[in-house]
Design a protein around this motif. Structure first.
Motif, mmCIF file in Angstrom:
data_model
loop_
_atom_site.group_PDB
_atom_site.id
_atom_site.type_symbol
_atom_site.label_atom_id
_atom_site.label_comp_id
_atom_site.label_asym_id
_atom_site.label_seq_id
_atom_site.Cartn_x
_atom_site.Cartn_y
_atom_site.Cartn_z
ATOM 1 N N VAL A 1 1.206 -1.426 0.150
ATOM 2 C CA VAL A 1 0.430 -0.096 0.108
ATOM 3 C C VAL A 1 0.556 1.627 0.022
ATOM 4 O O VAL A 1 1.466 1.860 1.189
ATOM 5 C CB VAL A 1 -1.195 0.135 0.888
ATOM 6 N N GLU B 1 0.561 4.955 1.166
ATOM 7 C CA GLU B 1 0.501 5.659 1.845
ATOM 8 C C GLU B 1 0.750 6.756 2.221
ATOM 9 O O GLU B 1 1.405 7.314 2.473
ATOM 10 C CB GLU B 1 0.146 4.466 4.009
ATOM 11 N N LEU C 1 -4.008 9.314 3.633
ATOM 12 C CA LEU C 1 -4.806 7.920 3.551
ATOM 13 C C LEU C 1 -4.068 7.717 5.367
ATOM 14 O O LEU C 1 -5.207 7.155 6.142
ATOM 15 C CB LEU C 1 -3.555 6.566 2.901
ATOM 16 N N TYR D 1 -8.708 -0.757 3.965
ATOM 17 C CA TYR D 1 -8.058 0.148 2.482
ATOM 18 C C TYR D 1 -8.416 -0.287 0.988
ATOM 19 O O TYR D 1 -9.156 -0.118 0.378
ATOM 20 C CB TYR D 1 -6.771 -0.127 2.158
ATOM 21 N N ASN E 1 -12.071 1.046 0.806
ATOM 22 C CA ASN E 1 -12.345 2.340 0.485
ATOM 23 C C ASN E 1 -11.417 2.248 -0.920
ATOM 24 O O ASN E 1 -10.680 3.218 -1.562
ATOM 25 C CB ASN E 1 -11.013 2.870 1.758
ATOM 26 N N HIS F 1 -8.411 0.788 -1.819
ATOM 27 C CA HIS F 1 -6.820 0.881 -2.623
ATOM 28 C C HIS F 1 -5.939 -0.465 -2.509
ATOM 29 O O HIS F 1 -4.952 -0.577 -2.648
ATOM 30 C CB HIS F 1 -6.552 1.795 -1.061
#
Length: 634
Positions: free
Chosen positions: A139, A141, A145, A319, A322, A324
């Protein structure tokens, strides 16, 4: 060698019990647990590279889940001498010896055989998720976030930090502390990480835990923390050199993001030790962190930071929700297994299944062509079964009391996978169907039999288990539009048993991705039911799957010379056992051994094939330690 070293090697541990304490009200432990009271429930992760395994279970007469992590210790140079591994007490068990090559198992004295053990009790769901093997994702970030998704998750669900505070307040692990700077603002405690035994230099691993509370991670570091970070770096390196004689230039000093617990700590590891979490997606060198902050004071409040999350982590769900990150879904529609690196397969590079979802077919006895299924059978789902070494209760694609829209699902019993009525579940050597797909006449004939027979010729087709039947691929054919075919496509239909036997060994070997020459590559147990009460076992040890040999070309033998060609063969050891004895039980219980069931025909023909191939081995080298040396094919 010094007397102290001799004393260390000669003395055995006063007790072989592995104990930990039970927490009291302050979080400090005062009860003891013993491994003899541990009851194994499942294996969460078996890492053959790092030689670690994490198991889940419980202790007798105690509530709560326990996790135990076992790790083989690294070799220390101090005991590689005639009073350590090469002493008169060390025993060798010979696996095989051929010319200048030999494979053995070494049994040094017990004091050199310790296994580093960590116990987490009582363990939470977060602990279980942390130690379980699962898919990982990266991820990116952003600061936004972090504030919106990560920080609320950290605040709500981080691990309990009482064990950290116990160390800082002098309530526990004080005998393990290497250095203690008691400054409340910029002080820290330096002590061995739980993953290190505190002795072996080659795996040196220490943690510096800061005294100041409220600094959770890399995201909280700024100009105000520079004195703390520099003190950790400079004093930590100095104390490690004084105690362990590892110079600063051979220390890897770094922080994790995300960390395993949210109280700032810094890792110190020996540069030669490949410790967990040292790679780019996880590790941030302390010197780089300091340099970044010196350039931009709020660097880590402005930077986009990568980190890895696993699909069982709660933060993954956040995540994913949302948008991602996306969960990896198994491709159950693609039923072709392709391996471009193995041209020697007897079935080529493609394992082709001759069953398609929604297609009408009949199942027939391969021996007499008697139809053993209903008149027209259709399967809605064609799914590959996991290996026999996996925990079936965790393989949730089948059963679990819901129908998936394909009829009534059968609940799993004792961890055994139960197919829906319209499922076709397959492995290399067998497939499993609900007995409602088989003819009433055949089911009635086998109503009181454990072994499933053809009701016409009495051939053994498979094994029955309540409402399901396991049918062997080599004993059953498919009939589609008046044409018969095997379940899998084969090149040598005339000798299906031997063909399937060879392919099964090849596939199971590469399935576990073991391929080092001159080492034990893969151990396989082929199990065969020979009567309603007896089984026999073929133990196969793949020693070298790409052994280079020279063989003569019989078509080019001339009057004065023989032309030799270089080729590669798979060298194996094999043995037949006629009951579940101690040796078979040790193989079957080993998580590194591959196990599957095969038919009587495949067992008999496969054994005959290995015995025939064994004749190509020089007689002097044909047997070793009760095993017969052979080639899979030449």
């Amino acid at each position: 060698m010094s007397d102290s070293k001799n004393q260390k090697l000669d003395s055995e541990p006063s007790s072989k019990k592995i104990k930990i304490d039970h927490e009291n009200d302050n979080g400090v432990n005062d009860n003891q647990l013993e491994l003899k009271d541990f009851e194994l429930e499942k294996i969460l992760n078996n890492n053959t590279v790092r030689k670690t395994v994490c198991v889940q279970g419980k202790f007798k007469d105690k509530s709560g889940v326990a996790l135990i992590v076992l790790e083989k210790n690294a070799f220390t140079e101090e005991v590689l001498d005639n009073e350590g591994y090469f002493s008169v007490d060390t025993e060798l068990k010979t696996f095989f010896q051929n010319d200048i090559y030999g494979n053995y198992e070494c049994f040094p004295r017990p004091s050199l055989n310790g296994v580093k053990t960590s116990i987490i009790y009582p363990a939470t769901e977060k602990h279980i998720a942390k130690f379980s093997q699962q898919e990982s994702h990266i991820v990116l970030e952003t600061p936004q976030l972090y504030e919106k998704l990560t920080l609320p998750h950290i605040t709500k669900e981080q691990f309990n930090l009482q064990w950290v505070y116990n160390i800082l307040e002098g309530k526990s692990e004080q005998d393990r502390i290497v250095y203690d700077n008691k400054c409340e603002r910029d002080g820290f405690v330096l002590l061995p990480d739980l993953k290190w035994d505190g002795l072996t230099k080659e795996t040196l691993y220490l943690l510096a835990i800061v005294r100041r509370r409220g600094i959770k991670s890399l995201r909280d570091l700024d100009e105000s923390t520079l004195p703390l970070l520099k003190r950790i770096r400079d004093e930590g390196k100095k104390k490690i050199y004084e105690k362990y004689k590892v110079p600063a230039s051979q220390l890897r000093v770094y922080l994790h993001y995300q960390p395993s617990f949210y109280h700032l700590h810094v890792h110190f590891t020996y540069l030669r030790h490949e410790a967990p979490g040292i790679y780019a997606e996880k590790s941030h060198l302390l010197d780089t962190v300091i340099d970044n902050i010196e350039m931009i004071g709020d660097y880590y409040q402005r930077a986009t930071l990568p980190f890895t999350i696993r699909e069982m982590d709660n933060i993954f769900n956040i995540y994913e929700t949302n948008g991602h990150v996306h969960r990896i879904k198994p491709n159950i529609e693609n039923i072709e297994l392709i391996d471009n690196n193995l041209d020697s397969s007897t079935k080529g590079n493609v394992l082709k299944l001759n069953v398609e979802a929604g297609e009408e077919l009949k199942l027939t006895c391969a021996n007499c062509s008697n139809v053993v299924s209903g008149s027209n059978v259709k399967f809605d789902r064609i799914l590959e079964l996991p290996t026999a070494n996996l925990d079936m209760s965790e393989w949730f694609c089948h059963g679990h009391g819901h129908s998936h829209g394909h009829g009534d699902a059968l609940p799993p019993t004792d961890g055994v996978i139960k197919p829906n009525k319209s499922d076709f579940l397959y492995r290399l050597t067998f497939f499993v169907v609900n007995n409602s797909n088989l003819s009433d006449k055949t089911n009635k004939f086998n109503s009181k039999r454990e072994v499933y027979h053809c009701n016409r010729c009495l051939a053994w087709l498979g094994l029955k288990d309540k409402d399901t039947v396991k049918l062997y691929n080599s004993e059953v054919k498919l009939q589609q539009n008046g044409t018969e075919s095997m379940v899998f496509a084969n090149k040598t239909v005339q000798d299906i048993h031997t063909d399937d036997f060879i392919y099964t060994i090849e596939y199971m070997t590469r399935e576990f991705n073991l391929g080092f020459q001159y080492t034990v590559m893969c151990k396989i147990v082929l199990e065969c039911t020979i009567s309603t009460t007896k089984k026999q076992f073929l133990l196969i040890w793949v020693m070298d799957k790409e052994l280079q040999v020279l063989r003569n070309n019989v078509d080019t033998i001339l009057s004065d010379k023989i032309e030799l060609q270089s080729t590669s063969v798979t060298k194996i050891l094999f043995k037949v056992e006629f009951c579940m004895n101690e040796e078979v039980e040790s193989w079957v219980s080993d998580p590194g051994v591959v196990t599957t069931e095969i038919s009587k025909g495949m067992f008999t023909n496969g054994l005959a094939h290995l015995q025939k191939m064994s004749q190509k081995v020089p007689e002097y080298f044909r047997n070793t330690n009760g095993y017969c040396v052979s080639y899979l094919k030449v």
